[in-house]
Motif scaffolding. Structure first.
Motif: not given
Length: 515
Positions: A445, A465, A488, A491-492, A495
């Protein structure tokens, strides 16, 4: 608003962060045992316990595993270990490396159970030598990672798993420690659950004092402060600055008797003391028990949450046996720990976080634990020794299957890209002998302190990312290193606009015969 940040008296504000240090004269043997002329004092072991595990201290003097009356020496072991040079040479298998040099690194070797004092410890798992999971080398640097053995010993008396060789805490948790709780949604969800559980079980926390040991960036304390609690953190790494910046009262040091006295002098005895996935990180359990004895008051509730050994064995989470975890606990482990503190186990919960944690509440209140449920739990924990045998064969099966799967993908389409680097993945990377000819980059991230470094023991760079979404998509799937939080991660990615294939570096199917 900034909280107060207190450093240990007489210590520099910055601990050594280069992970280097003096070593003894080289020894030609692989393992050189060295006994210092002034050995540290450790704790008197207790007699082997035969009482039912759910019977905790009920007002009578307990049998303590942490009695200072007699010293036990902890041997310091020095390992001649391989270090990977800074070129891109591939490691071909688990036991051999190419173009390696060697160094001597220190570790403490245990010879007794640190929870109950039992001296009969069974070797149950040997994963070989590995780099420390947070030993991140800056990209472009020629520095190499020291490797320490991961050998697990099991105490069948209190059912605690131990690292045979324990890396000194200032090596594991230097000032430059990169992990921050705030970057993982699953971690934050678990912390909120813990704060909610305290309020549900013991009433409103508003105006009550909470000490979080190993508070990192203060994420757990944030949830308590939202409920009106007075928040105090103890953190040895630079994450203490993040915690203080949020307004929490913060002590920048390891948790010791001196730290406990600092807290008492300024705040008095706390209402809650929390350890969230921290109690497994303690190098010297006896010193922490002594510090807790000073800090705990008549009405203090001790809350500890950690990986549960039963879940680790059931779901093949052998990668949780990394160096930062000197111990992995069972319910019975905490029976002994509570007794050593003169406390009762008030309640026990098993949150789903990390594939199955254990959360215990201890204090001087009467125990509310269901004896019938504990009897069933005891029967399951009695099988842990056999479960380790199943895990050992499973690790080999996983390694062989996943190695072949990844090798096929790389041969067909070139190096893969990775997503996320939880520290535990360092073990998986090493066992699969992966390097930058098989993984070109691992994405984290934006804002992660891991970006701009190599994965430990490799020359696989960690990038943002932002680059993941910009990069052209090839035929290869994205390799998820955070396999324990697959929902998680997916889904990340969804999105963020990534809709390509994803595979996990470890899945339960990998352990099935013939799968």
């Amino acid at each position: 608003m900034h909280g107060d940040l207190v450093c240990a008296a007489g210590k520099p504000a910055q601990y050594r962060s280069d992970r280097s240090g003096p070593t003894p004269a080289a020894d030609d043997r692989y393992l050189h045992r060295y006994r210092p002329s002034h050995p540290r004092r450790f704790w008197q072991p207790a007699e082997r316990e035969t009482l039912p595990a759910h019977k905790t201290h009920q007002g009578k003097p307990p049998t303590l595993a942490f009695d200072k009356r007699s010293p036990i020496r902890k041997v310091t072991a020095y390992f001649r270990v391989r270090r990977l040079r800074c070129d891109n040479t591939r490691r071909n298998n688990l036991s051999h490396g190419s173009r390696m040099n060697s160094t001597i690194v220190p570790a403490n070797e245990i010879d007794h159970c640190e929870v109950c004092g039992n001296r009969t410890l069974a070797p149950v798992l040997d994963l070989g030598a590995h780099p420390m999971c947070d030993d991140l080398v800056a990209t472009g640097s020629s520095r190499t990672c020291a490797e320490y053995p991961i050998e697990i010993l099991f105490c069948d008396n209190c059912r605690t798993a131990h690292q045979r060789f324990q890396v000194p805490k200032r090596e594991l948790f230097p000032e430059s420690y990169h992990y921050r709780s705030r970057f993982t949604a699953d971690v934050l969800s678990g912390m909120k659950s813990l704060a909610d559980s305290c309020e549900q079980r013991f009433g409103l926390v508003a105006g009550r004092k909470v000490v979080d040991v190993g508070c990192n960036d203060g994420s757990l304390l944030d949830f308590f402060r939202e409920k009106g609690a007075i928040t105090i953190g103890v953190e040895p790494t630079s994450a203490a600055q993040d915690c203080a910046a949020k307004g929490h009262s913060t002590i920048h040091d390891f948790f010791t008797e001196a730290t406990a006295e600092q807290i008492i002098a300024k705040h008095g005895k706390p209402d809650f003391i929390t350890f969230t996935n921290v109690f497994a990180h303690i190098e010297d359990l006896g010193s922490v028990i002594a510090a807790l004895k000073r800090l705990i008051g008549e009405n203090t509730i001790l809350v500890i949450e950690n990986h549960y050994l039963g879940s680790v064995l059931l779901t093949n989470q052998f990668d949780t046996f990394y160096h930062e975890h000197p111990r992995t606990y069972s319910y019975r482990s905490f029976v002994f720990i509570a007794r050593a503190l003169g406390l009762n186990l008030i309640d026990v919960q098993f949150p789903a976080r990390y594939g199955g944690n254990i959360r215990i509440f201890a204090g001087k209140q009467a125990s509310a634990v269901d004896a019938a449920a504990i009897e069933k739990l005891e029967a399951k924990e009695a099988q842990f020794g056999l479960d380790f045998a199943t895990l050992r064969s499973g690790v080999t099966r996983w390694r062989d299957k996943k190695s072949q799967e990844l090798r096929t993908l790389v041969q067909k389409n070139g190096p893969l890209r990775g997503k996320a680097f939880p520290g535990r993945a360092a073990i998986l990377i090493k066992l699969l002998a992966l390097d930058n000819d098989s993984i070109s980059i691992v994405h984290e991230k934006p804002g992660s302190m891991k970006i701009g470094h190599y994965l430990p023991g490799t020359r696989i760079p960690i990038g943002s990312d932002d680059d993941l979404l910009k990069a052209p998509r090839g035929a290869n799937p994205l390799l998820n290193l955070a396999w324990h939080i697959p929902v998680e991660i997916r889904n990340y990615l969804k999105d963020a606009g990534y809709d390509g294939p994803v595979i996990d570096i470890l899945s339960q199917q990998d352990f099935q015969p013939g799968a």
